[in-house]
Design a protein around this motif. Structure first.
Motif, PDB file in Angstrom:
ATOM      1  N   GLU A   1     141.460  73.877 120.201  1.00 20.39           N
ATOM      2  CA  GLU A   1     140.318  73.358 120.960  1.00 20.39           C
ATOM      3  C   GLU A   1     140.395  73.786 122.435  1.00 20.39           C
ATOM      4  N   VAL A   2     139.213  73.896 123.051  1.00 19.83           N
ATOM      5  CA  VAL A   2     139.153  74.223 124.478  1.00 19.83           C
ATOM      6  C   VAL A   2     139.490  72.976 125.285  1.00 19.83           C
ATOM      7  N   THR A   3     139.011  71.835 124.809  1.00 18.47           N
ATOM      8  CA  THR A   3     139.315  70.555 125.427  1.00 18.47           C
ATOM      9  C   THR A   3     139.286  69.474 124.351  1.00 18.47           C
ATOM     10  N   THR A   4     139.701  68.285 124.701  1.00 21.11           N
ATOM     11  CA  THR A   4     139.811  67.197 123.725  1.00 21.11           C
ATOM     12  C   THR A   4     138.439  66.888 123.114  1.00 21.11           C
ATOM     13  N   GLU A   5     138.276  67.236 121.843  1.00 22.30           N
ATOM     14  CA  GLU A   5     136.929  67.226 121.251  1.00 22.30           C
ATOM     15  C   GLU A   5     136.426  65.851 120.825  1.00 22.30           C
ATOM     16  N   GLY A   6     137.349  64.937 120.600  1.00 24.29           N
ATOM     17  CA  GLY A   6     136.922  63.614 120.135  1.00 24.29           C
ATOM     18  C   GLY A   6     138.041  62.623 120.317  1.00 24.29           C
ATOM     19  N   GLY A   7     137.803  61.401 119.809  1.00 22.31           N
ATOM     20  CA  GLY A   7     138.814  60.367 119.951  1.00 22.31           C
ATOM     21  C   GLY A   7     139.812  60.392 118.801  1.00 22.31           C
TER      22      GLY A   7
END
Ligand SMILES: CC(=O)[C@@H](O)[C@H](O)COP(=O)(O)O
Ligand SMILES: NCC(=O)COP(=O)(O)O
Length: 260
Positions: free
Chosen positions: A97-103
């Motif tokens: 992932e590029v950044t934290t996509e979800g919880g």
């Protein structure tokens, strides 16, 4: 409303060039002077931005409380217990992932997660779970005995960007959100509704409520209006804006937006 400034993105710039600067440690005094309430850092398992030495120096030297975000992996929990930040926020991580996509997928019946939480709490570290705004995740978080939850606002931020910025016309468009404006507006209202209802519910069951991810000077106002959210963690947009305004002014401006 409290502001945690996520300073990972300073290290993103440093790691892009594989040099010694900018050093996120230099941000500590500026954050404090500008009125930030907390420093947030994310020590990722792949060490793509914040490094172990950064985390150690920041936790040892910050006059503001430090909120360390990390994955549930035993190696990360060992590091957190050794560094003893004020708070640990447990977050999901995917290498690709590029950044934290979800919880976090919190269901309640998760021995690994429960063990991580109790180890951190034994080390007198308060624990937060970074969760999507869903009733299931909220209830399960409560059963796990954490002090805080942080709602992931990434979906809200993405819908907002597709509605009110030029994102859809750029190569960073979000294909699954290329929808008619009316539909996007409805989705945005639904996200805000869930955040409102669930933060009230969280407060009622004794959890402290934070929110964050993708928040910026434009989209933050509707979140600030949600009474039961007491803290926002904001990084990317503050560091991006600081290129033009300087870090101190970027934090002052954001802090101003958080006045209720
Ligand atoms: C968990 C989270 O939302 C923050 O840590 C923020 O996204 C910055 O970290 P990354 O850019 O590594 O996801
Ligand atoms: N937990 C959210 C956070 O720390 C900041 O996220 P972002 O503003 O960098 O997207």
């Amino acid at each position: 409303m409290l502001l945690g400034v996520n300073i990972d993105h300073i290290a993103v710039l440093r790691e892009a060039r594989r040099v010694g600067d900018p050093d996120p440690l230099d941000a500590l005094g500026i954050c404090k002077r500008a009125g930030a309430d907390q420093i947030t850092i994310h020590l990722r398992e792949d060490r793509r931005h914040i490094q172990d030495a950064d985390a150690q120096h920041i936790i040892d030297l910050s006059a503001l409380p430090v909120n360390l975000e990390c994955a549930i992996a035993p190696e990360m929990i060992d590091i957190a217990c050794k560094l003893k930040p004020h708070r640990v926020t447990l977050v999901p991580e995917k290498r690709e992932e590029v950044t934290t996509e979800g919880g976090l997928a919190v269901t309640g019946d998760q021995p690994k997660l429960a063990e991580a939480i109790s180890r951190l709490q034994e080390h007198e570290i308060e624990v937060s779970l970074f969760i999507d705004p869903t009733s299931e995740a909220l209830k399960a978080s409560k059963t796990l005995g954490v002090e805080w939850i942080e709602f992931h606002t990434g979906k809200y931020a993405n819908i907002y960007a597709m509605l009110y910025t030029n994102l859809a016309k750029t190569h960073h468009t979000i294909p699954e959100l290329e929808l008619p404006r009316n539909e996007l507006k409805k989705m945005l209202e639904e996200e805000l509704y869930e955040l409102r209802v669930l933060s009230k519910e969280a407060k009622e069951i004794g959890l402290k409520v934070a929110a964050g991810h993708g928040l910026n000077m434009q989209n933050v106002s509707a979140i600030v209006e949600i009474e039961h959210i007491e803290e926002l963690n904001i990084g990317q947009s503050i560091i991006a804006r600081s290129i033009y305004t300087g870090l101190e002014q970027a934090i002052i401006d954001m802090k101003h937006k958080l006045i209720r």
